[in-house]
Enzyme design. Structure first.
Site, mmCIF file in Angstrom:
data_model
loop_
_atom_site.group_PDB
_atom_site.id
_atom_site.type_symbol
_atom_site.label_atom_id
_atom_site.label_comp_id
_atom_site.label_asym_id
_atom_site.label_seq_id
_atom_site.Cartn_x
_atom_site.Cartn_y
_atom_site.Cartn_z
ATOM 1 N N SER A 167 44.384 37.543 48.097
ATOM 2 C CA SER A 167 44.022 37.077 46.760
ATOM 3 C C SER A 167 44.436 38.043 45.665
ATOM 4 O O SER A 167 44.776 37.616 44.558
ATOM 5 C CB SER A 167 42.506 36.829 46.688
ATOM 6 O OG SER A 167 42.129 35.798 47.574
ATOM 7 N N HIS B 180 40.048 39.622 43.477
ATOM 8 C CA HIS B 180 40.537 38.523 42.642
ATOM 9 C C HIS B 180 40.685 38.983 41.189
ATOM 10 O O HIS B 180 41.729 38.782 40.556
ATOM 11 C CB HIS B 180 39.553 37.350 42.684
ATOM 12 C CG HIS B 180 39.390 36.716 44.025
ATOM 13 N ND1 HIS B 180 38.768 37.353 45.074
ATOM 14 C CD2 HIS B 180 39.753 35.492 44.488
ATOM 15 C CE1 HIS B 180 38.756 36.552 46.126
ATOM 16 N NE2 HIS B 180 39.356 35.422 45.797
#
Length: 291
Positions: free
Chosen positions: A175, A238
């Site tokens: 991610s 993220h």
């Protein structure tokens, strides 16, 4: 003899014409693909330069290679290990030499190799979908060395930020790299909004918002709400990957037809990135609760 020579010449000319027509059809298809990609990836004033030099050589090898590597590692842990790794983390992945674990921080390769391991089928399918659908066009425009630099900046930034902000949690998944690509693309759409066909611009921003919101929602749910059936993983990569993309990635992707090393914005973003990196290393050595 003359008749045979004439037949041979005629057949040779026909084959040459067929080859030319075939190459022409291939070139026309490639031109259409590049034209579509230019509308999605570049502002209007940069499309002409891209289309003049556009070609499929080399193909987007970095994104395809990294995706195949992540898929191969997932299949290994999901199919061939005793603990079936389809839904969430299990002991097979937890003991993997790839996963980032706070108690294994001295094994520095884990700050990068964690991107190869995923927490279940939903996790890897989401990451593969995003990095292929966005990474392939980006690599066709900007080439592999630029895309790999942005991707790895997100991966390393994601693991270091997680070790600082969520120091007791493990980390898996690509991610950080995926969000770096999204962040760089998002900033270019935002800055060049009027030049990237406003209607497409609105659609692109909405699409990015929906994808990021959904993915972040799942990550936060797994981290704070879902029943704990195994080791938990951090969501900080993220955010850090997105920030890396919005700084380093934005500069690199906005200089597709120039040498980004000569752009002072690149060095400003790199210096800021290195300051964060030094701080994160210092924190991990001397201040981390995981010590």
């Amino acid at each position: 003899m003359e008749m045979e020579r004439m037949n041979t010449d005629t057949s040779g000319e026909e084959e040459e014409k067929e080859n030319i027509e075939r190459n022409s059809r291939v070139c026309t298809s490639c031109d259409k693909i590049h034209e579509s990609i230019s509308k999605w990836m570049l502002p209007e004033n940069a499309r002409g330069t891209y289309l003049e030099r556009a070609n499929c050589i080399p193909p987007p090898l970095f994104i395809i290679s990294i995706s195949l590597a992540e898929l191969a590692v997932f299949i290994y842990y999901a199919v061939w290990k005793p603990q079936k790794q389809w839904i969430t983390l299990d002991t097979g992945v937890w003991n993997s030499p790839f996963i980032y674990r706070p108690d294994k921080r001295e094994e520095t390769w884990r700050f990068i190799s964690y991107m190869l391991v995923h927490a279940g089928i939903q996790h890897i399918l989401g990451n593969l979908f995003l990095q292929l659908i966005l990474g392939i066009p980006l690599e066709m425009v900007h080439k592999g060395h630029r895309v790999s630099l942005v991707y790895l900046a997100g991966v390393i930034g994601g693991s270091l930020a997680s070790s600082v902000c969520d120091p007791l949690q493990a980390l898996v998944g690509a991610s950080g790299g995926v969000y770096a690509l999204i962040g760089g693309y998002f900033m270019n759409v935002l800055v060049n909004f009027r030049e990237m066909i406003p209607l497409f611009g609105v659609f692109r921003l909405l699409l990015i918002g929906i994808i990021v919101g959904t993915d972040m929602g799942f990550a936060l749910y797994r981290r704070f709400i879902a029943p704990v059936n195994g080791p938990q993983v951090s969501f900080v990569a993220h955010i850090a990957g997105g920030l890396a993309g919005m700084s380093v990635g934005y500069v690199i992707f906005s200089c597709f037809d120039k040498n980004f090393i000569k752009d002072p914005r690149f060095w400003i973003s790199i210096v800021a990135y290195l300051v964060f990196l030094v701080f994160a290393v210092f924190f991990n050595i001397f201040l981390s609760p995981a010590n």
